[in-house]
Design a protein around this motif. Structure first.
Motif, PDB file in Angstrom:
ATOM      1  N   LEU A  60      25.535  12.644  11.363  1.00  0.00           N
ATOM      2  CA  LEU A  60      24.804  13.852  11.000  1.00  0.00           C
ATOM      3  C   LEU A  60      24.202  13.756   9.604  1.00  0.00           C
ATOM      4  CD1 LEU A  60      23.870  16.731  11.553  1.00  0.00           C
ATOM      5  CD2 LEU A  60      26.117  17.547  10.779  1.00  0.00           C
ATOM      6  N   GLN A  61      24.941  13.156   8.657  1.00  0.00           N
ATOM      7  CA  GLN A  61      24.423  13.044   7.295  1.00  0.00           C
ATOM      8  C   GLN A  61      23.209  12.115   7.241  1.00  0.00           C
ATOM      9  OE1 GLN A  61      28.665  12.358   5.819  1.00  0.00           O
ATOM     10  NE2 GLN A  61      27.703  13.230   3.994  1.00  0.00           N
ATOM     11  N   ALA A 101      22.030   9.686   2.742  1.00  0.00           N
ATOM     12  CA  ALA A 101      23.024  10.495   3.435  1.00  0.00           C
ATOM     13  C   ALA A 101      23.929  11.242   2.460  1.00  0.00           C
ATOM     14  CB  ALA A 101      23.862   9.606   4.349  1.00  0.00           C
ATOM     15  N   ASP A 102      24.158  10.673   1.268  1.00  0.00           N
ATOM     16  CA  ASP A 102      25.047  11.326   0.308  1.00  0.00           C
ATOM     17  C   ASP A 102      24.458  12.611  -0.266  1.00  0.00           C
ATOM     18  OD1 ASP A 102      23.070  10.164  -1.204  1.00  0.00           O
ATOM     19  OD2 ASP A 102      24.415   9.135  -2.594  1.00  0.00           O
ATOM     20  N   GLU A 103      23.170  12.855  -0.020  1.00  0.00           N
ATOM     21  CA  GLU A 103      22.543  14.104  -0.464  1.00  0.00           C
ATOM     22  C   GLU A 103      22.869  15.263   0.475  1.00  0.00           C
ATOM     23  OE1 GLU A 103      18.319  13.651  -1.416  1.00  0.00           O
ATOM     24  OE2 GLU A 103      18.617  11.470  -1.443  1.00  0.00           O
ATOM     25  N   PHE A 104      23.509  14.961   1.603  1.00  0.00           N
ATOM     26  CA  PHE A 104      23.773  15.982   2.618  1.00  0.00           C
ATOM     27  C   PHE A 104      25.255  15.974   3.010  1.00  0.00           C
ATOM     28  CE2 PHE A 104      19.394  14.678   2.828  1.00  0.00           C
ATOM     29  CZ  PHE A 104      18.716  15.888   2.874  1.00  0.00           C
ATOM     30  N   PRO A 105      26.122  16.471   2.117  1.00  0.00           N
ATOM     31  CA  PRO A 105      27.555  16.531   2.419  1.00  0.00           C
ATOM     32  C   PRO A 105      27.812  17.448   3.618  1.00  0.00           C
ATOM     33  CG  PRO A 105      27.033  17.836   0.475  1.00  0.00           C
ATOM     34  CD  PRO A 105      25.795  17.076   0.806  1.00  0.00           C
ATOM     35  N   LYS A 106      29.023  17.407   4.129  1.00  0.00           N
ATOM     36  CA  LYS A 106      29.344  18.155   5.343  1.00  0.00           C
ATOM     37  C   LYS A 106      29.089  19.650   5.208  1.00  0.00           C
ATOM     38  CE  LYS A 106      32.767  14.818   7.025  1.00  0.00           C
ATOM     39  NZ  LYS A 106      34.172  14.587   7.427  1.00  0.00           N
ATOM     40  N   MET A 156      20.210   5.151   3.727  1.00  0.00           N
ATOM     41  CA  MET A 156      19.050   5.891   3.248  1.00  0.00           C
ATOM     42  C   MET A 156      17.891   5.694   4.216  1.00  0.00           C
ATOM     43  SD  MET A 156      19.240   5.276  -0.859  1.00  0.00           S
ATOM     44  CE  MET A 156      18.436   6.852  -1.154  1.00  0.00           C
ATOM     45  N   TRP A 157      16.884   6.540   4.055  1.00  0.00           N
ATOM     46  CA  TRP A 157      15.670   6.431   4.861  1.00  0.00           C
ATOM     47  C   TRP A 157      14.448   6.458   3.952  1.00  0.00           C
ATOM     48  CZ3 TRP A 157      15.187   5.571  10.054  1.00  0.00           C
ATOM     49  CH2 TRP A 157      16.354   5.680  10.828  1.00  0.00           C
TER      50      TRP A 157
END
Length: 246
Positions: A157-158, A128-133, A231-232
């Protein structure tokens, strides 16, 4: 369900896919801390170790198609991981091509997946941290994909963006080109089904120029995704053989 075995202090797990006769094995190793600090390397040694362990486990499984006479003397068989010009890994067993293998880095670990039959494979880990707002999600995802991904991502959303990205990247890795020849929006991720073992099952379908370039993927690519905190982990399978093959 996952089948878990410990091998040389590495946990090897197994996951099955719809319509697949064989099995997929996957495992991970911690990345070298110096590598993560900035001076990144290819992690070739760790990848070689993961490939060797997964191969040993696969070849030792009862009923594996890789237990024939060509590979009976596994201790004497040199194992190599080589890459094509686009970076796709290939496992070589002596002079023979081995089963499909794929690698990814994420969460401070190197991940590998090995396919037990004739399918091509791709693995990806996204956080998720790879996709900031401020990330321009509309450039890589469509609104329907985001809407469907929000449910397994608990409305975050992230996390939803990380899920969709990992599905798409695993799919294009199974194609063998990553995103060199495929635009992310030309990979459509269809809704998932939650299963008792914690995995979500998706299909990723190509469109536009991507489908013209890779018509064998017209029937869609199966992808299974497993949440790992924020994470996924996604693993994709692609059958390049004719529809009539079983």
């Amino acid at each position: 369900m996952d089948v878990i075995k410990d091998c040389q202090e590495i946990t090897v797990k197994a996951v099955r896919f719809p319509h697949q006769r064989g099995i997929v094995l996957y495992a991970c190793l911690p990345c070298d801390t110096k590598t993560l600090a900035g001076h990144r390397t290819s992690g070739a040694g760790d990848k070689q170790r993961l490939a060797s362990i997964l191969w040993e486990h696969l070849a030792g499984m009862e009923g594996s198609p890789w237990t024939d006479c060509r590979f009976s003397n596994r201790a004497d068989l040199p194992i190599q991981v080589v890459h094509d010009p686009l970076g796709r890994p290939q496992l070589l067993l002596g002079e023979c091509e081995g089963p499909a293998i794929s690698f990814s880095e994420g969460g401070g670990k190197i991940w590998a997946a090995l396919c037990g039959d004739e399918f091509d494979i791709g693995i990806d880990m996204a956080g998720a941290d790879e996709f900031p707002k401020e990330y321009p999600v509309h450039r890589v995802f469509n609104a329907q994909e985001i809407r469907h991904a929000l449910m397994p991502a608990d409305g975050d959303l992230q996390k939803a963006s990380a899920l969709i990205w990992s599905v798409k990247e695993a799919a294009v890795k199974a194609l063998g080109c990553a995103f060199h020849f495929v635009d992310p929006r030309q990979v459509r991720v269809n809704p998932s089904t939650a299963e008792k073992d914690g995995w979500h099952t998706f299909t990723a379908c190509l469109s536009g120029k991507a489908l013209e370039r890779f018509p064998m993927a017209g029937r869609c690519i199966w992808v299974r995704s497993l949440p790992q905190r924020k994470m996924w982990l996604s693993i994709a399978l692609l059958n390049r053989r004719p529809t009539g093959h079983e």
